[in-house]
Design an enzyme around this catalytic site. Structure first.
Site, PDB file in Angstrom:
ATOM      1  N   ASP A 101       0.913  -1.212   0.112  1.00  0.00           N
ATOM      2  CA  ASP A 101      -0.162   0.052   0.055  1.00  0.00           C
ATOM      3  C   ASP A 101       0.848   1.241  -0.074  1.00  0.00           C
ATOM      4  O   ASP A 101       0.920   2.007   0.957  1.00  0.00           O
ATOM      5  CB  ASP A 101      -1.063  -0.127   1.087  1.00  0.00           C
ATOM      6  CG  ASP A 101      -0.161  -0.128   2.569  1.00  0.00           C
ATOM      7  OD1 ASP A 101       0.971  -0.430   2.591  1.00  0.00           O
ATOM      8  OD2 ASP A 101      -1.027   0.259   3.379  1.00  0.00           O
TER       9      ASP A 101
ATOM     10  N   HIS B  31      10.107  -0.659   9.159  1.00  0.00           N
ATOM     11  CA  HIS B  31       8.997  -1.645   8.685  1.00  0.00           C
ATOM     12  C   HIS B  31       9.349  -2.488   7.668  1.00  0.00           C
ATOM     13  O   HIS B  31       9.706  -3.463   7.688  1.00  0.00           O
ATOM     14  CB  HIS B  31       7.792  -0.645   8.790  1.00  0.00           C
ATOM     15  CG  HIS B  31       7.392  -0.049   9.855  1.00  0.00           C
ATOM     16  ND1 HIS B  31       7.171  -0.592  11.349  1.00  0.00           N
ATOM     17  CD2 HIS B  31       6.836   1.189  10.049  1.00  0.00           C
ATOM     18  CE1 HIS B  31       6.694   0.261  11.915  1.00  0.00           C
ATOM     19  NE2 HIS B  31       6.576   1.393  11.321  1.00  0.00           N
TER      20      HIS B  31
HETATM   21  C1  BDR Z   1       2.803  -0.815   8.687  1.00  0.00           C
HETATM   22  O1  BDR Z   1       1.491   0.023   8.744  1.00  0.00           O
HETATM   23  C2  BDR Z   1       1.865   0.985   7.297  1.00  0.00           C
HETATM   24  O2  BDR Z   1       1.701   2.470   7.616  1.00  0.00           O
HETATM   25  C3  BDR Z   1       3.233   0.946   6.882  1.00  0.00           C
HETATM   26  O3  BDR Z   1       3.361   0.828   5.363  1.00  0.00           O
HETATM   27  C4  BDR Z   1       3.620  -0.597   7.719  1.00  0.00           C
HETATM   28  O4  BDR Z   1       3.320  -1.685   6.623  1.00  0.00           O
HETATM   29  C5  BDR Z   1       3.564  -0.472  10.013  1.00  0.00           C
HETATM   30  O5  BDR Z   1       2.568  -0.557  11.054  1.00  0.00           O
HETATM   31 CA    CA Z   2       2.955  -0.848   4.082  1.00  0.00          CA
END
Ligand code: BDR
Ligand code: CA
Length: 332
Positions: free
Chosen positions: A12, A246
């Site tokens: 995303d 992340h």
């Molecule tokens: C996850 O949430 C999204 O905002 C980031 O892209 C990542 O996949 C982190 O909690």
């Molecule tokens: Ca993500």
């Protein structure tokens, strides 16, 4: 010679998704055969536009299939423009028009078609709400046998959540899909906040990368990460102008699993109430809990609990710093 991993990236984008995508394109042992998009950090239409844009400006041609606009049953939330920018890439001032084509299949259909065409060969790396995977499981219940493995950036066990005291954003965005995915019975690894909060990338890291490459893809990544780091600078001032790694860590796990310490056990996701989106790992393992949903014999998930932070950062730096960028595919 290490084997090449054929990967579908479910994403995303999203700033850290952009980092992850570029790490995957840059790494010699990863072959991104397709990208599937989903709502989350932005709308699914924007996620698709961003995926096509990021791939095109880096000079690559990769099929992109658009996926779910909303969760399986939970009401859709509002994309967090204050974290990733309203456009998901830190509010870019201009965009070139790139050459790129959207697949005619939906993301779920694309995942199923690819898994059937290449049984046992494809790894699915998902760094977003798991709605596309949930929908793909509904189309093809044998998907767990057809995919080689699944790696999720999602969830948390001990580390506090980032959208509630117990929930991580991707699991929280579609907890019903997440619980389906965690109980589907595939070879599954969870890369959650327990490790992603241990790897902090300073903005100057992306600045150095942009200077080194002098390429539209890395200046775009710098713009996006600068915005992302500003959010973290306010939300987590102790980090400085820096952000959590992340999503890229799901790919780091794929190519360097030895950098992580794992605990295995059944994972379930709370789908309602105050703990909505909480990923619960049965860390006991030997106790036979009498409650429904925790019966013994369920397929365990490999959960990343600790990480070698310095080695991860070195790997991300050397991979993104390598000679991987091509001429941008821009419409003249
Ligand atoms: C996850 O949430 C999204 O905002 C980031 O892209 C990542 O996949 C982190 O909690
Ligand atoms: Ca993500």
């Amino acid at each position: 010679m290490n084997a090449t991993h054929k990967v579908i990236f479910d994403t995303d984008p999203g700033v850290d998704d952009a980092m992850a995508l570029y790490f995957a394109l840059a790494h010699p042992n990863i072959d991104v055969v397709g990208i599937t998009t989903v709502f989350g950090n932005v709308t699914v239409q924007q996620a698709t536009e961003n995926a096509l844009y990021l791939v095109g400006i880096a000079g690559y041609k990769i099929p992109v299939a658009q996926g779910a606009p909303v969760p399986l049953s939970k009401a859709a939330g509002i994309p967090p423009g204050f974290i990733h920018g309203d456009d998901g890439l830190g509010n870019l001032k201009t965009r070139s028009t790139v050459k790129g084509r959207l697949e005619k299949y939906s993301a779920a259909e694309y995942i199923v078609a690819m898994a059937r065409a290449h049984p046992g060969e494809i790894t699915l790396v998902a760094a977003a709400p798991q709605t596309n995977l949930g929908l793909a499981l509904k189309i093809e219940p044998d998907l767990p046998k057809l995919l080689k493995k699944v790696i999720l950036m999602a969830g948390t066990v001990i580390e506090p959540g980032n959208v509630s005291p117990v929930a991580e954003a991707n699991a929280w965005n579609d907890p019903d899909a997440a619980d389906l995915v965690f109980t589907a019975g595939w070879d599954l690894t969870m890369v959650g906040l327990d490790v992603t909060h241990r790897v902090v990338l300073p903005c100057h890291f992306f600045d150095a990368l942009a200077k080194k490459h002098n390429h539209l893809a890395t200046t775009t990544l710098l713009h996006a990460t600068d915005f992302y780091c500003s959010f973290y600078g306010m939300a987590r001032p102790e980090l400085g102008h820096a952000c959590f790694a992340h999503d890229v860590l799901a790919f780091v796990y794929l190519v360097a699993p030895e950098l992580f310490k794992i605990q295995e056990g059944c994972v379930r996701v709370a789908t309602a109430g105050i703990a909505n989106g909480q990923t619960m790992l049965d860390r006991h393992g030997k106790l036979s809990y009498p409650q429904p949903g925790w019966e013994p014999g369920r397929t365990p998930t490999r959960v990343c609990m600790q990480v070698d932070t310095d080695a991860c950062i070195r790997l991300i730096e050397s991979t993104l710093g390598s000679n991987w960028l091509r001429k941008p595919l821009i419409e003249e």
